[in-house]
Design an enzyme around this catalytic site. Structure first.
Site, PDB file in Angstrom:
ATOM      1  N   LYS A 172       1.804   2.121  -5.164  1.00 39.44           N
ATOM      2  CA  LYS A 172       2.341   1.589  -6.430  1.00 39.44           C
ATOM      3  C   LYS A 172       1.400   1.889  -7.592  1.00 39.44           C
ATOM      4  O   LYS A 172       1.838   2.264  -8.679  1.00 39.44           O
ATOM      5  CB  LYS A 172       2.558   0.062  -6.307  1.00 39.44           C
ATOM      6  CG  LYS A 172       3.534  -0.315  -5.210  1.00 39.44           C
ATOM      7  CD  LYS A 172       3.580  -1.801  -4.986  1.00 39.44           C
ATOM      8  CE  LYS A 172       2.322  -2.352  -4.369  1.00 39.44           C
ATOM      9  NZ  LYS A 172       2.106  -1.988  -2.954  1.00 39.44           N
ATOM     10  N   GLN A 214       2.036  -5.957  -3.214  1.00 39.59           N
ATOM     11  CA  GLN A 214       2.502  -6.037  -1.825  1.00 39.59           C
ATOM     12  C   GLN A 214       3.792  -5.220  -1.647  1.00 39.59           C
ATOM     13  O   GLN A 214       3.975  -4.225  -2.321  1.00 39.59           O
ATOM     14  CB  GLN A 214       2.704  -7.503  -1.381  1.00 39.59           C
ATOM     15  CG  GLN A 214       1.407  -8.297  -1.245  1.00 39.59           C
ATOM     16  CD  GLN A 214       0.828  -8.784  -2.552  1.00 39.59           C
ATOM     17  OE1 GLN A 214       1.511  -9.458  -3.309  1.00 39.59           O
ATOM     18  NE2 GLN A 214      -0.408  -8.482  -2.832  1.00 39.59           N
ATOM     19  N   ASP A 274       0.807  -1.225   0.000  1.00 43.42           N
ATOM     20  CA  ASP A 274       0.000   0.000   0.000  1.00 43.42           C
ATOM     21  C   ASP A 274       0.838   1.271   0.000  1.00 43.42           C
ATOM     22  O   ASP A 274       0.418   2.304   0.522  1.00 43.42           O
ATOM     23  CB  ASP A 274      -0.959   0.013   1.217  1.00 43.42           C
ATOM     24  CG  ASP A 274      -1.882  -1.187   1.209  1.00 43.42           C
ATOM     25  OD1 ASP A 274      -2.249  -1.648   0.111  1.00 43.42           O
ATOM     26  OD2 ASP A 274      -2.220  -1.673   2.303  1.00 43.42           O
ATOM     27  N   GLY A 326      -4.532  -4.203  -3.829  1.00 35.74           N
ATOM     28  CA  GLY A 326      -5.531  -3.171  -4.124  1.00 35.74           C
ATOM     29  C   GLY A 326      -4.754  -1.939  -4.499  1.00 35.74           C
ATOM     30  O   GLY A 326      -4.137  -1.315  -3.641  1.00 35.74           O
ATOM     31  N   HIS A 327      -4.705  -1.608  -5.783  1.00 35.64           N
ATOM     32  CA  HIS A 327      -3.889  -0.491  -6.261  1.00 35.64           C
ATOM     33  C   HIS A 327      -4.815   0.647  -6.691  1.00 35.64           C
ATOM     34  O   HIS A 327      -5.551   0.519  -7.675  1.00 35.64           O
ATOM     35  CB  HIS A 327      -3.000  -0.955  -7.424  1.00 35.64           C
ATOM     36  CG  HIS A 327      -1.975  -1.973  -7.008  1.00 35.64           C
ATOM     37  ND1 HIS A 327      -1.097  -2.550  -7.875  1.00 35.64           N
ATOM     38  CD2 HIS A 327      -1.679  -2.500  -5.792  1.00 35.64           C
ATOM     39  CE1 HIS A 327      -0.304  -3.393  -7.215  1.00 35.64           C
ATOM     40  NE2 HIS A 327      -0.659  -3.382  -5.947  1.00 35.64           N
TER      41      HIS A 327
HETATM   42  P1  GDP Z   1      -0.781   0.399  -3.555  1.00 34.15           P
HETATM   43  O1  GDP Z   1      -1.373  -0.882  -3.099  1.00 34.15           O
HETATM   44  O2  GDP Z   1       0.689   0.453  -3.322  1.00 34.15           O
HETATM   45  O3  GDP Z   1      -1.135   0.753  -4.964  1.00 34.15           O
HETATM   46  O4  GDP Z   1      -1.409   1.539  -2.620  1.00 34.15           O
HETATM   47  P2  GDP Z   1      -2.958   1.663  -2.189  1.00 34.15           P
HETATM   48  O5  GDP Z   1      -3.747   2.121  -3.348  1.00 34.15           O
HETATM   49  O6  GDP Z   1      -3.427   0.438  -1.498  1.00 34.15           O
HETATM   50  O7  GDP Z   1      -2.843   2.760  -1.060  1.00 34.15           O
HETATM   51  C1  GDP Z   1      -2.339   4.023  -1.288  1.00 34.15           C
HETATM   52  C2  GDP Z   1      -3.409   5.068  -0.917  1.00 34.15           C
HETATM   53  O8  GDP Z   1      -2.833   6.340  -0.817  1.00 34.15           O
HETATM   54  C3  GDP Z   1      -4.494   5.207  -1.958  1.00 34.15           C
HETATM   55  O9  GDP Z   1      -5.715   5.542  -1.332  1.00 34.15           O
HETATM   56  C4  GDP Z   1      -4.001   6.364  -2.824  1.00 34.15           C
HETATM   57  O10 GDP Z   1      -5.040   7.048  -3.482  1.00 34.15           O
HETATM   58  C5  GDP Z   1      -3.376   7.240  -1.791  1.00 34.15           C
HETATM   59  N1  GDP Z   1      -2.224   8.030  -2.244  1.00 34.15           N
HETATM   60  C6  GDP Z   1      -1.274   7.703  -3.150  1.00 34.15           C
HETATM   61  N2  GDP Z   1      -0.313   8.652  -3.200  1.00 34.15           N
HETATM   62  C7  GDP Z   1      -0.665   9.589  -2.295  1.00 34.15           C
HETATM   63  C8  GDP Z   1      -0.041  10.801  -1.842  1.00 34.15           C
HETATM   64  O11 GDP Z   1       1.031  11.191  -2.280  1.00 34.15           O
HETATM   65  N3  GDP Z   1      -0.694  11.486  -0.854  1.00 34.15           N
HETATM   66  C9  GDP Z   1      -1.870  11.093  -0.336  1.00 34.15           C
HETATM   67  N4  GDP Z   1      -2.433  11.832   0.629  1.00 34.15           N
HETATM   68  N5  GDP Z   1      -2.483   9.948  -0.727  1.00 34.15           N
HETATM   69  C10 GDP Z   1      -1.878   9.214  -1.685  1.00 34.15           C
HETATM   70  P1  IMO Z   2      -0.882  -4.142  -2.270  1.00 32.55           P
HETATM   71  O1  IMO Z   2      -0.422  -4.699  -3.589  1.00 32.55           O
HETATM   72  C1  IMO Z   2      -0.887  -4.558   2.071  1.00 32.55           C
HETATM   73  C2  IMO Z   2      -0.866  -8.624   3.671  1.00 32.55           C
HETATM   74  C3  IMO Z   2      -2.095  -9.085   4.411  1.00 32.55           C
HETATM   75  C4  IMO Z   2      -1.487 -10.062   5.394  1.00 32.55           C
HETATM   76  C5  IMO Z   2      -0.388 -10.725   4.543  1.00 32.55           C
HETATM   77  C6  IMO Z   2      -0.804 -12.018   3.887  1.00 32.55           C
HETATM   78  O2  IMO Z   2      -2.173  -3.433  -2.333  1.00 32.55           O
HETATM   79  O3  IMO Z   2       0.203  -3.340  -1.632  1.00 32.55           O
HETATM   80  P2  IMO Z   2      -2.406 -12.709   1.891  1.00 32.55           P
HETATM   81  O4  IMO Z   2      -3.779 -12.231   1.501  1.00 32.55           O
HETATM   82  O5  IMO Z   2      -1.372 -12.466   0.868  1.00 32.55           O
HETATM   83  O6  IMO Z   2      -2.439 -14.115   2.376  1.00 32.55           O
HETATM   84  O7  IMO Z   2      -2.026 -11.819   3.183  1.00 32.55           O
HETATM   85  O8  IMO Z   2      -0.051  -9.789   3.546  1.00 32.55           O
HETATM   86  N1  IMO Z   2      -1.119  -8.128   2.306  1.00 32.55           N
HETATM   87  C7  IMO Z   2      -1.089  -6.831   1.969  1.00 32.55           C
HETATM   88  N2  IMO Z   2      -0.895  -5.734   2.731  1.00 32.55           N
HETATM   89  N3  IMO Z   2      -1.031  -4.431   0.736  1.00 32.55           N
HETATM   90  C8  IMO Z   2      -1.185  -5.532  -0.042  1.00 32.55           C
HETATM   91  O9  IMO Z   2      -1.175  -5.457  -1.393  1.00 32.55           O
HETATM   92  C9  IMO Z   2      -1.262  -6.805   0.580  1.00 32.55           C
HETATM   93  N4  IMO Z   2      -1.437  -8.058   0.127  1.00 32.55           N
HETATM   94  C10 IMO Z   2      -1.328  -8.861   1.188  1.00 32.55           C
HETATM   95  O10 IMO Z   2      -2.719  -8.004   5.064  1.00 32.55           O
HETATM   96  O11 IMO Z   2      -0.858  -9.374   6.436  1.00 32.55           O
HETATM   97 MG    MG Z   3      -2.906  -1.572  -1.815  1.00 31.11          MG
END
Ligand code: GDP
Ligand code: IMO
Ligand code: MG
Length: 422
Positions: A16, A222, A13, A40-41
């Site tokens: 990416k 991840q 998270d 979840g991107h």
């Molecule tokens: P990912 O899994 O690495 O793609 O990241 P996620 O989407 O799960 O989580 C990142 C969260 O931060 C999302 O809700 C994005 O919309 C938000 N986000 C990304 N870049 C920024 C930033 O520079 N500032 C803020 N405030 N939010 C951001």
């Molecule tokens: P993105 O790509 C954050 C964490 C889960 C748990 C562990 C194992 O959005 O960054 P799993 O479902 O793989 O068996 O879970 O890994 N986890 C993540 N945490 N971002 C993710 O993906 C994750 N995918 C798995 O919360 O601790």
């Molecule tokens: Mg994510």
């Protein structure tokens, strides 16, 4: 031509999805190489906000080909729903996506097994997203799995039944098994839908793209601290999230890797169980969660929050061979008087900068404190506009890690990004 890699360096998270979307207009091909719908991107552009789980984050860019590589595990039901909502936005997803034959399938019974495993672990549960990831990868390495290429074979249903029977035996050892025939019917229907996509020999396809001078950006899921080898095992995911995973998950030689772009938040978060040395269980942690809207994009769970951990970050940079860094979400700390970073650990009373093998080790972070910048970073569009105190924070991270920060993300929108001049 090279394969550049975007990776999360923390516990997932990091942002990416946003960065791949920002960079996608300079790459004709984007490829996911591991993980599955546990990811979840999130992407924000204009009024559109979208969370992708299986489809690479280049899908919204015209002229970009997106590839789901062999290292990915795919749940056809989630995939179908995702593609239908992308199509509903007018995006021709079937033209922009290819799926490797060698990618593995997540079956409905994998999801039941995931839940049964976690329930059996009780208090020591991993905190899995319960998407069937662990069981699907176990079947892959155990040489039982079903692959995308199998769906067009005449014996696919027979193979499915054999694997399902294996799963049922296991499930029965945990207790009574719920009826999942409706899910199975939905799954079979989604498998039919999958057949409408281009199912390819991913390794040939991707190497040919490079041979034809088409640059590829690999999109990690991840983060390195959740890697099955190098994360805080067993509190990890089941795939190789580190840079090396891009080679095995796409069929591309390490010799062809160019840039390794490591993404990190200006602080840390983690969902699920496992060590988190800099975790803040106080009002500051709550403020980070509130300001950063730190709730899981896949599960909605509140994310654990804490200060930036440079010991862990440097470890990930070493494992991945990171060539440049991207700092995300510093805007979340805009109102803070002080900002801290962990520069060492105290383990059993001794200072160290080694990430401990033992997940039960008592780790106390040693912090360096910075004056907060107390300015709204979300409106900054040029490096010259960034406050002095923020730049002090940046310079320290660069000198500690020895790697330059080339991009600042200062808000969720595509536009809220500063790409630094070389
Ligand atoms: P990912 O899994 O690495 O793609 O990241 P996620 O989407 O799960 O989580 C990142 C969260 O931060 C999302 O809700 C994005 O919309 C938000 N986000 C990304 N870049 C920024 C930033 O520079 N500032 C803020 N405030 N939010 C951001
Ligand atoms: P993105 O790509 C954050 C964490 C889960 C748990 C562990 C194992 O959005 O960054 P799993 O479902 O793989 O068996 O879970 O890994 N986890 C993540 N945490 N971002 C993710 O993906 C994750 N995918 C798995 O919360 O601790
Ligand atoms: Mg994510």
């Amino acid at each position: 031509m090279n394969l550049d890699v975007v990776l999360g360096l923390q516990w997932g998270d990091e942002g990416k999805g946003k960065i791949v979307d920002v960079l996608a207009d300079t790459y004709p091909v984007i490829a996911r190489f591991q993980g599955g719908p546990n990811a979840g991107h999130s992407l924000h552009f204009g009024d559109t906000k979208f969370v992708l789980h299986s489809v690479p984050a280049g899908v919204f860019r015209k002229g970009t080909m997106n590839v789901i590589g062999n290292g990915v595990v795919l749940d056809p039901i989630i995939f179908k729903k995702e593609c239908e909502s992308i199509e509903a936005l007018g995006v021709p997803v079937k033209e922009r996506l290819e799926i490797a034959k060698r990618a593995h399938l997540i079956l409905p019974s994998h999801i039941l097994l995931d839940a049964a495993n976690e329930a059996a672990l009780g208090k020591s549960k991993i905190g899995s997203t319960l998407k069937g990831i662990g069981p699907a990868y176990s079947d892959k390495t155990g040489r039982n799995g079903l692959r995308i290429g199998d769906i067009v074979e005449s014996d696919f249903k027979a193979k499915y039944d054999i694997l399902k029977e294996k799963h049922l035996k296991l499930l029965k050892s945990y207790g009574p098994v719920e009826d999942f025939s409706e899910k199975e019917a939905e799954w079979m229907d989604a498998v039919e839908y999958l057949k409408q996509f281009r199912i390819v020999d991913g390794e040939y396809e991707l190497n040919q793209f490079l041979d034809r001078n088409k640059k590829i950006l690999a999109e990690g899921a991840q983060g390195s601290m959740l890697d099955v080898d190098f994360g805080s095992y067993p509190f990890v995911t089941s795939s190789s999230t580190a840079c090396a995973g891009a080679c095995t998950g796409l069929g591309i030689s390490p010799k062809r890797i160019g840039k390794v772009i490591g993404i990190f938040k200006a602080y840390c978060t983690r969902v699920g169980s496992g060590p988190f040395p800099t975790e803040l269980s106080d009002e500051t942690g709550e403020q980070i969660r509130r300001n950063g809207f730190e709730y899981g994009a896949t599960t909605g769970r509140p994310r654990r929050t804490g200060w930036l951990d440079l010991v862990a970050l440097k470890y990930a940079i070493m494992i991945d061979g990171v060539t440049e860094l991207v700092m995300m979400k510093a805007d979340v700390l805009d109102t803070f008087d002080k900002v801290k970073v962990a520069v060492k650990y105290l383990v059993n009373g001794e200072e160290t900068d080694v990430v401990p093998f033992d997940v039960n080790a008592e780790v106390t972070p040693v912090y360096k404190e910075f004056k907060g910048w107390k300015r709204d970073l979300t409106k900054c569009r040029r490096e010259e506009e960034l406050p002095y105190e923020f730049m002090m924070y940046v310079k320290f991270i660069e000198s500690y890690t020895g790697v330059p920060i080339t991009i600042f993300s200062l808000g969720p929108d595509r536009e809220q990004t500063i790409i630094r001049e070389e």
